[in-house]
Design an enzyme around this catalytic site. Structure first.
Site, PDB file in Angstrom:
ATOM      1  N   CYS A 127       0.697  -1.353   0.054  1.00  0.00           N
ATOM      2  CA  CYS A 127       0.077  -0.060   0.081  1.00  0.00           C
ATOM      3  C   CYS A 127       0.830   1.009   0.068  1.00  0.00           C
ATOM      4  CB  CYS A 127      -0.714   0.036   1.231  1.00  0.00           C
ATOM      5  SG  CYS A 127      -2.034  -1.382   1.314  1.00  0.00           S
ATOM      6  N   ASN A 184     -10.258  -0.482   0.404  1.00  0.00           N
ATOM      7  CA  ASN A 184      -8.769  -0.413   0.389  1.00  0.00           C
ATOM      8  C   ASN A 184      -8.238  -0.980  -0.919  1.00  0.00           C
ATOM      9  OD1 ASN A 184      -5.941  -0.838   0.503  1.00  0.00           O
ATOM     10  ND2 ASN A 184      -5.830  -1.647   2.843  1.00  0.00           N
ATOM     11  N   HIS A 209      -3.607   6.814   2.273  1.00  0.00           N
ATOM     12  CA  HIS A 209      -3.992   5.550   1.731  1.00  0.00           C
ATOM     13  C   HIS A 209      -5.329   5.115   2.207  1.00  0.00           C
ATOM     14  CE1 HIS A 209      -4.143   1.396   1.070  1.00  0.00           C
ATOM     15  NE2 HIS A 209      -3.792   0.825   2.129  1.00  0.00           N
TER      16      HIS A 209
HETATM   17  N1  ACO Z   1     -17.845  -8.207  11.169  1.00  0.00           N
HETATM   18  C1  ACO Z   1     -18.260  -8.440  12.210  1.00  0.00           C
HETATM   19  N2  ACO Z   1     -17.181  -8.620  13.277  1.00  0.00           N
HETATM   20  C2  ACO Z   1     -16.121  -8.586  13.005  1.00  0.00           C
HETATM   21  C3  ACO Z   1     -15.383  -8.386  11.605  1.00  0.00           C
HETATM   22  C4  ACO Z   1     -16.394  -8.206  10.706  1.00  0.00           C
HETATM   23  N3  ACO Z   1     -16.220  -8.125   9.452  1.00  0.00           N
HETATM   24  N4  ACO Z   1     -14.146  -8.685  11.637  1.00  0.00           N
HETATM   25  C5  ACO Z   1     -13.642  -8.648  13.140  1.00  0.00           C
HETATM   26  N5  ACO Z   1     -14.862  -8.860  13.740  1.00  0.00           N
HETATM   27  C6  ACO Z   1     -14.834  -8.917  15.324  1.00  0.00           C
HETATM   28  C7  ACO Z   1     -13.591  -9.769  15.697  1.00  0.00           C
HETATM   29  O1  ACO Z   1     -13.833 -11.050  15.634  1.00  0.00           O
HETATM   30  C8  ACO Z   1     -13.629  -9.131  17.209  1.00  0.00           C
HETATM   31  O2  ACO Z   1     -14.598  -9.958  17.753  1.00  0.00           O
HETATM   32  P1  ACO Z   1     -14.137 -10.260  19.417  1.00  0.00           P
HETATM   33  O3  ACO Z   1     -13.976  -9.063  20.168  1.00  0.00           O
HETATM   34  O4  ACO Z   1     -15.256 -11.354  19.862  1.00  0.00           O
HETATM   35  O5  ACO Z   1     -12.802 -11.093  19.168  1.00  0.00           O
HETATM   36  C9  ACO Z   1     -14.404  -7.905  16.975  1.00  0.00           C
HETATM   37  O6  ACO Z   1     -14.927  -7.837  15.663  1.00  0.00           O
HETATM   38  C10 ACO Z   1     -13.248  -6.816  17.201  1.00  0.00           C
HETATM   39  O7  ACO Z   1     -12.190  -6.973  16.230  1.00  0.00           O
HETATM   40  P2  ACO Z   1     -10.870  -6.087  16.078  1.00  0.00           P
HETATM   41  O8  ACO Z   1      -9.683  -6.571  15.095  1.00  0.00           O
HETATM   42  O9  ACO Z   1     -10.424  -5.570  17.436  1.00  0.00           O
HETATM   43  O10 ACO Z   1     -11.843  -4.660  15.273  1.00  0.00           O
HETATM   44  P3  ACO Z   1     -10.965  -3.356  14.787  1.00  0.00           P
HETATM   45  O11 ACO Z   1     -11.976  -2.286  15.684  1.00  0.00           O
HETATM   46  O12 ACO Z   1      -9.583  -3.332  15.200  1.00  0.00           O
HETATM   47  O13 ACO Z   1     -11.232  -3.082  13.618  1.00  0.00           O
HETATM   48  C11 ACO Z   1     -10.101  -3.622  11.408  1.00  0.00           C
HETATM   49  C12 ACO Z   1     -10.637  -4.131  12.694  1.00  0.00           C
HETATM   50  C13 ACO Z   1     -11.021  -2.732  10.717  1.00  0.00           C
HETATM   51  C14 ACO Z   1      -9.192  -4.465  10.488  1.00  0.00           C
HETATM   52  C15 ACO Z   1      -8.909  -2.577  11.897  1.00  0.00           C
HETATM   53  O14 ACO Z   1      -8.094  -2.998  12.922  1.00  0.00           O
HETATM   54  C16 ACO Z   1      -8.118  -1.962  10.715  1.00  0.00           C
HETATM   55  O15 ACO Z   1      -8.460  -0.904  10.122  1.00  0.00           O
HETATM   56  N6  ACO Z   1      -6.759  -2.120  10.904  1.00  0.00           N
HETATM   57  C17 ACO Z   1      -5.784  -1.527  10.210  1.00  0.00           C
HETATM   58  C18 ACO Z   1      -5.916  -2.347   8.673  1.00  0.00           C
HETATM   59  C19 ACO Z   1      -5.175  -1.709   7.692  1.00  0.00           C
HETATM   60  O16 ACO Z   1      -4.774  -0.507   7.650  1.00  0.00           O
HETATM   61  N7  ACO Z   1      -4.690  -2.304   6.868  1.00  0.00           N
HETATM   62  C20 ACO Z   1      -3.857  -1.780   5.946  1.00  0.00           C
HETATM   63  C21 ACO Z   1      -3.266  -2.637   5.240  1.00  0.00           C
HETATM   64  S1  ACO Z   1      -2.800  -2.251   3.439  1.00  0.00           S
HETATM   65  C22 ACO Z   1      -1.812  -3.146   2.711  1.00  0.00           C
HETATM   66  O17 ACO Z   1      -0.657  -3.294   3.008  1.00  0.00           O
HETATM   67  C23 ACO Z   1      -2.351  -4.231   1.989  1.00  0.00           C
END
Ligand code: ACO
Length: 332
Positions: free
Chosen positions: A116, A288, A258
């Site tokens: 990214c 993304n 990004h």
């Molecule tokens: N729908 C419903 N529930 C979900 C989902 C979903 N799609 N995905 C995860 N959950 C649940 C999890 O299982 C967890 O449940 P639990 O508490 O019972 O274990 C709960 O939701 C919270 O999960 P978290 O991972 O803590 O959720 P968070 O608020 O951190 O959001 C997210 C997750 C959106 C992925 C966030 O962490 C994020 O955006 N991270 C950065 C990702 C990013 O920027 N990536 C860039 C990559 S770019 C590249 O190089 C390809």
């Protein structure tokens, strides 16, 4: 003329996204999720995804052609094509296919992989060839088809990604320099946080000699770690670029981050005290798109008449590697 070499202007942009639109409601039919969860955690409503007969080469060629049209250049004017991607159609390189489809017969073409951060790393790479006087017209395309590599049973990752490509044309000139600065970093000790890794099994060739043979495995991500990393490192790298370029956050007309998550964009702009009206976001529409996300957002904002000639744009990419970087430039 810039003190470190020939000046650089970005003279055109273009973008292309796939035709199929996958909504949050569609996703809730595939995995246990909901529109409410996805929107509140990411800001995403839908994303464009490629079908099996689409190709990265086609998306990149369309984006590149549109950027050339805006720049008023013919494909044969190009000296170099860089395709920033982590999802090539061919591991030996997809930029060459784009070169041939465009008819850019004079251009050398190669792929660049920085996930990214690919567009920012590509912009800096292109600028080095121009500053040194080696090339004058460079087409930089960032694009990915991550839907090919998502685990569609993993709700933590499959809701996040979309497919698309964006492009810019950079040109060397003797009158002015519009690329004001850049900073780039990588930290491989965090590599395990986000992977699209090869996995092979032993294949014996003779009784004593063997090789590994296998395939790339779907994306795995520690979302919380990547989130923490992004909100800490992105404001820092932007501040470094501004300091080096002798500009302040108040000088910024547009911030293009990004498009990984609306919450990350909000947190970064809050920390930098940049008002939300100056932050360009299309994450709701495209999710993304990895190396495509910054140039698609840039192109949409230019074509909508938001970004105008002379506006100061700061762009920052971050992601797998982990890598991150930022650049400041005046548009047009
Ligand atoms: N729908 C419903 N529930 C979900 C989902 C979903 N799609 N995905 C995860 N959950 C649940 C999890 O299982 C967890 O449940 P639990 O508490 O019972 O274990 C709960 O939701 C919270 O999960 P978290 O991972 O803590 O959720 P968070 O608020 O951190 O959001 C997210 C997750 C959106 C992925 C966030 O962490 C994020 O955006 N991270 C950065 C990702 C990013 O920027 N990536 C860039 C990559 S770019 C590249 O190089 C390809």
């Amino acid at each position: 003329m810039n003190s470190v070499g020939i000046g650089i202007t970005i003279i055109g942009s273009g973008s292309a996204t796939a035709n199929q639109i996958l909504t949050n409601d569609d996703l809730s039919e595939i995995v246990e999720t909901s529109d409410e969860w996805i929107q509140s955690r990411t800001g995403m409503r839908e994303r464009h995804i490629c079908s099996a007969d689409d190709s990265l080469a086609n998306l990149a060629t369309q984006a590149g052609m549109r950027a050339l049209e805006m720049a008023g250049l013919a494909p044969t004017d190009l000296d170099l094509i860089i395709l920033a991607t982590s999802t090539p159609d061919d591991l030996f390189g997809t930029a060459v296919k784009v070169q041939s489809q465009l008819g850019a017969t004079r251009a050398m073409a190669f792929d660049l992989t920085a996930a990214c951060s690919g567009f920012v790393v590509g912009l800096v790479t292109a600028s080095q060839f121009i500053r040194t006087g080696v090339y004058r017209n460079v087409l930089l395309i960032g694009g990915d088809i991550l839907s090919r590599w998502v685990d569609w049973s993993d709700r933590a990752t499959c809701v996040l990604f979309g497919d698309g490509a964006g492009a810019v044309v950079l040109q060397g000139n003797d009158e002015s320099d519009r690329l004001l600065g850049f900073e780039m970093y990588s930290d491989g000790s965090l590599n395990h946080c986000l992977n699209l890794a090869y996995q092979g099994e032993t294949k014996n060739l003779t009784t004593e000699k063997s090789v590994g043979q296998g395939n790339y495995q779907p994306i795995t991500m520690n979302g919380r770690e990547v989130y923490r990393f992004a909100v800490a490192k992105v404001p820092e790298v932007i501040e470094k670029v501004l300091f080096k370029a002798n500009i302040t956050t108040e000088d910024i007309d547009w911030l293009i981050l990004h498009q990984a998550n609306q919450r990350i964009m909000d947190s970064v702009s809050d920390r930098l005290k940049i008002p939300s009206e100056k932050v360009i976001s299309n994450v709701a529409k495209y999710g993304n798109t990895s190396a495509g996300s910054i140039p698609i957002a840039l192109d949409e904002a230019v074509r909508a008449g938001k970004i105008k000639t002379g506006d100061l744009v700061v762009a920052s990419g971050f992601g797998a590697g982990l890598t991150w970087g930022a650049t400041a430039f005046r548009w047009g």
